[in-house]
Write an enzyme that holds these catalytic residues in place. Structure first.
Site, PDB file in Angstrom:
ATOM      1  N   TYR A  56       0.708  -1.171   0.105  1.00 21.41           N
ATOM      2  CA  TYR A  56      -0.074   0.049  -0.029  1.00 21.41           C
ATOM      3  C   TYR A  56       0.503   1.686   0.058  1.00 21.41           C
ATOM      4  CZ  TYR A  56      -4.089  -2.795   0.622  1.00 21.41           C
ATOM      5  OH  TYR A  56      -4.947  -3.697   0.651  1.00 21.41           O
ATOM      6  N   PRO A 212     -16.263  -3.391   0.165  1.00 24.60           N
ATOM      7  CA  PRO A 212     -17.064  -3.517   0.445  1.00 24.60           C
ATOM      8  C   PRO A 212     -18.688  -2.668  -0.047  1.00 24.60           C
ATOM      9  CG  PRO A 212     -17.166  -2.722   2.596  1.00 24.60           C
ATOM     10  CD  PRO A 212     -15.269  -2.755   1.075  1.00 24.60           C
ATOM     11  N   LEU A 213     -18.265  -1.487   0.038  1.00 30.49           N
ATOM     12  CA  LEU A 213     -18.999  -0.779  -0.707  1.00 30.49           C
ATOM     13  C   LEU A 213     -18.598  -0.374  -2.481  1.00 30.49           C
ATOM     14  CD1 LEU A 213     -19.002   1.918   2.224  1.00 30.49           C
ATOM     15  CD2 LEU A 213     -21.010   0.300   1.606  1.00 30.49           C
ATOM     16  N   GLY A 216     -17.183   2.765  -3.595  1.00 28.67           N
ATOM     17  CA  GLY A 216     -16.972   3.813  -3.544  1.00 28.67           C
ATOM     18  C   GLY A 216     -17.845   4.351  -5.063  1.00 28.67           C
ATOM     19  N   VAL A 218     -20.523   3.669  -6.277  1.00 33.64           N
ATOM     20  CA  VAL A 218     -21.908   4.370  -6.153  1.00 33.64           C
ATOM     21  C   VAL A 218     -22.492   5.571  -5.978  1.00 33.64           C
ATOM     22  CG1 VAL A 218     -22.596   3.288  -3.974  1.00 33.64           C
ATOM     23  CG2 VAL A 218     -24.037   2.666  -6.093  1.00 33.64           C
ATOM     24  N   PHE A 219     -21.364   6.020  -5.381  1.00 37.44           N
ATOM     25  CA  PHE A 219     -21.551   7.388  -4.911  1.00 37.44           C
ATOM     26  C   PHE A 219     -21.226   8.217  -5.940  1.00 37.44           C
ATOM     27  CE2 PHE A 219     -20.769   4.848  -1.619  1.00 37.44           C
ATOM     28  CZ  PHE A 219     -21.727   4.589  -0.320  1.00 37.44           C
TER      29      PHE A 219
HETATM   30  N1  LIG Z   1      -7.445  -7.637  -0.175  1.00 40.10           N
HETATM   31  C1  LIG Z   1      -7.089  -7.491  -1.378  1.00 40.10           C
HETATM   32  O1  LIG Z   1      -6.890  -8.154  -2.770  1.00 40.10           O
HETATM   33  C2  LIG Z   1      -7.915  -5.878  -1.512  1.00 40.10           C
HETATM   34  C3  LIG Z   1      -7.925  -5.122  -2.526  1.00 40.10           C
HETATM   35  C4  LIG Z   1      -8.445  -3.958  -2.337  1.00 40.10           C
HETATM   36  C5  LIG Z   1      -8.482  -3.597  -1.042  1.00 40.10           C
HETATM   37  N2  LIG Z   1      -8.658  -4.318  -0.321  1.00 40.10           N
HETATM   38  C6  LIG Z   1      -9.041  -3.762   1.187  1.00 40.10           C
HETATM   39  O2  LIG Z   1     -10.006  -3.749   1.766  1.00 40.10           O
HETATM   40  C7  LIG Z   1     -10.540  -1.880   2.064  1.00 40.10           C
HETATM   41  C8  LIG Z   1     -11.023  -1.218   1.299  1.00 40.10           C
HETATM   42  O3  LIG Z   1     -11.333  -1.073  -0.166  1.00 40.10           O
HETATM   43  P1  LIG Z   1     -12.594  -0.121  -1.022  1.00 40.10           P
HETATM   44  O4  LIG Z   1     -11.493   0.508  -1.423  1.00 40.10           O
HETATM   45  O5  LIG Z   1     -12.514  -0.431  -2.464  1.00 40.10           O
HETATM   46  O6  LIG Z   1     -13.697  -0.333  -0.427  1.00 40.10           O
HETATM   47  P2  LIG Z   1     -15.051   0.490  -0.289  1.00 40.10           P
HETATM   48  O7  LIG Z   1     -15.433   0.720   1.193  1.00 40.10           O
HETATM   49  O8  LIG Z   1     -15.456  -0.033  -0.744  1.00 40.10           O
HETATM   50  O9  LIG Z   1     -15.063   1.700  -0.659  1.00 40.10           O
HETATM   51  C9  LIG Z   1     -14.018   2.632  -0.273  1.00 40.10           C
HETATM   52  C10 LIG Z   1     -14.500   4.094  -0.986  1.00 40.10           C
HETATM   53  O10 LIG Z   1     -16.026   4.463  -1.113  1.00 40.10           O
HETATM   54  C11 LIG Z   1     -15.977   5.737  -0.704  1.00 40.10           C
HETATM   55  N3  LIG Z   1     -17.066   5.835   0.757  1.00 40.10           N
HETATM   56  C12 LIG Z   1     -17.675   5.462   1.304  1.00 40.10           C
HETATM   57  N4  LIG Z   1     -17.675   5.288   1.991  1.00 40.10           N
HETATM   58  C13 LIG Z   1     -19.264   6.391   1.118  1.00 40.10           C
HETATM   59  C14 LIG Z   1     -19.862   8.089   1.123  1.00 40.10           C
HETATM   60  N5  LIG Z   1     -20.948   7.016   1.893  1.00 40.10           N
HETATM   61  N6  LIG Z   1     -19.706   8.319   0.360  1.00 40.10           N
HETATM   62  C15 LIG Z   1     -18.644   8.602  -1.092  1.00 40.10           C
HETATM   63  N7  LIG Z   1     -18.064   8.281  -0.850  1.00 40.10           N
HETATM   64  C16 LIG Z   1     -18.022   7.262   0.221  1.00 40.10           C
HETATM   65  C17 LIG Z   1     -14.534   6.290  -0.375  1.00 40.10           C
HETATM   66  O11 LIG Z   1     -14.420   7.045  -0.253  1.00 40.10           O
HETATM   67  P3  LIG Z   1     -13.965   8.601   1.429  1.00 40.10           P
HETATM   68  O12 LIG Z   1     -12.296   8.413   1.507  1.00 40.10           O
HETATM   69  O13 LIG Z   1     -14.194   9.860   0.946  1.00 40.10           O
HETATM   70  O14 LIG Z   1     -14.842   7.909   2.677  1.00 40.10           O
HETATM   71  C18 LIG Z   1     -13.275   4.831  -0.544  1.00 40.10           C
HETATM   72  O15 LIG Z   1     -13.290   5.899  -2.030  1.00 40.10           O
HETATM   73  C19 LIG Z   1      -8.706  -0.827   1.043  1.00 40.10           C
HETATM   74  O16 LIG Z   1      -8.281  -0.306   2.205  1.00 40.10           O
HETATM   75  C20 LIG Z   1      -7.770  -1.778   1.889  1.00 40.10           C
HETATM   76  O17 LIG Z   1      -8.050  -2.003   3.028  1.00 40.10           O
HETATM   77  C21 LIG Z   1      -7.935  -5.186   0.125  1.00 40.10           C
END
Ligand SMILES: NC(=O)c1ccc[n+]([C@@H]2O[C@H](COP(=O)([O-])OP(=O)(O)OC[C@H]3O[C@@H](n4cnc5c(N)ncnc54)[C@H](OP(=O)(O)O)[C@@H]3O)[C@@H](O)[C@H]2O)c1
Length: 303
Positions: A56, A212-213, A216, A218-219
């Site tokens: 990361y 899980p979202l 992001g 969708v926002f």
């Molecule tokens: N194992 C793997 O291969 C792998 C791959 C990818 C990620 N990961 C892990 O999983 C974590 C989460 O993944 P992800 O980032 O894809 O998760 P996510 O929770 O689906 O998406 C996060 C994004 O959604 C935005 N968001 C969340 N709530 C919101 C709302 N109410 N309104 C507007 N925007 C919103 C966030 O922006 P804001 O910051 O502005 O809230 C951020 O850009 C990562 O940090 C990492 O630790 C693991």
């Protein structure tokens, strides 16, 4: 907050995990004090589990988080620190990596875990995951690396990420795995229908869900027809509950309700969204609402 074991008698985690992928140069570029403040605020909400990976921030975010922990070492025993290894990323920070590739050799796993410990200013990781399944993975070699790290007290538990059910079984035949961290959400439904979540239930190992979202998308100003259908279905559900449930809370409640007992890894960088997610632990969708969201996401009703 709720607390759950990834396996019976396994690692106890907060039901909501905070993913820090975007805390550093890949996102918000928080300084040390800001990171410390977020960790403290998360702990106040009862969120104790943080998800890292060596890569990361092009191999920089663990050290930045570690610098925050160094300011307040008493925090460490209150946390569960998860990290991942097994990817070689091409970046000026690792000039020796000339090709993006996977590495599940014993030497790499041990060296990567030891570097994570140094970066995070900790003596142990609570959980180490193999980040991606490598076609060249030798399960006996991975098991040896895990055994050596465990014996030295450097890593408490082990797991995998993005593994298919058969890849999970292959490695599980040689070494104890407590979880498979997978992509799962209303926008990424494969794990619900390809046996991944069935296997988790069978093995009593709770899955951890990244994205899980839907990361992001969708926002904001989405024009994706799937997003629009889900937003509309979620709005109807929210209205039926007095319009107090937000879109992110409904998406999370949907995922949390799966019997596999999924732990979402939240990718937000904002504490207020963690607070909203915490409230989502208390929401219950009825079956009709749950299936209405599934139908909206798939674009068709169940058979
Ligand atoms: N194992 C793997 O291969 C792998 C791959 C990818 C990620 N990961 C892990 O999983 C974590 C989460 O993944 P992800 O980032 O894809 O998760 P996510 O929770 O689906 O998406 C996060 C994004 O959604 C935005 N968001 C969340 N709530 C919101 C709302 N109410 N309104 C507007 N925007 C919103 C966030 O922006 P804001 O910051 O502005 O809230 C951020 O850009 C990562 O940090 C990492 O630790 C693991």
């Amino acid at each position: 907050m709720q607390y759950v074991s990834l396996k019976p008698d396994g690692l106890l985690c907060s039901r909501l995990v905070w993913g820090v992928m975007n805390w550093g140069v890949w996102g918000s570029q928080f300084n040390t004090q800001a990171m410390l403040s977020l960790i403290e605020q998360a702990l106040e909400l009862g969120l104790t589990t943080f998800d890292h990976a060596d890569i990361y921030g092009h191999y920089t975010t663990e050290a930045e988080f570690g610098a925050a922990l160094k300011l307040s070492p008493a925090l460490r025993p209150q946390l569960q620190l998860v990290s991942k290894c097994g990817i070689h990323l091409v970046t000026p920070n690792r000039p020796e990596n000339v090709l993006k590739s996977y590495d599940t050799s014993k030497g790499h796993i041990i060296a990567s875990a030891e570097r994570s410990l140094k970066n995070l200013h900790t003596d142990y990781l609570d959980l180490l995951l193999i980040h991606r399944p490598s076609p060249l993975m030798n399960p006996d070699e991975v098991a040896e690396a895990f055994q050596q790290l465990k014996k030295a007290g450097k890593v408490r538990y082990f797991g995998v990420s993005n593994f298919t059910p058969s890849q999970f079984l292959m490695l599980q035949s040689r070494t104890e795995l407590v979880t498979n961290q997978i992509e799962a959400s209303l926008f990424h439904l494969d794990s619900m229908f390809d046996g991944t979540l069935d296997q988790a239930i069978q093995h009593q190992s709770r899955p951890v869900a990244w994205g899980p979202l839907g990361s992001g998308q969708v926002f904001g100003k989405t024009v994706d027809p799937q997003h629009l259908k889900v937003i509309e279905a979620a709005k109807k559900i929210s209205q039926a509950h007095g319009a107090v449930w937000s879109l992110d809370q409904i998406l999370l409640a949907w995922l949390l309700q799966h019997p596999a007992g999924i732990l979402p890894v939240l990718g937000t960088t904002k504490i207020e969204r963690i607070q909203a997610a915490n409230q989502a632990l208390d929401l219950t969708l009825d079956q009709r609402e749950w299936f209405a969201l599934l139908e909206a996401a798939r674009g068709h009703e169940v058979a």
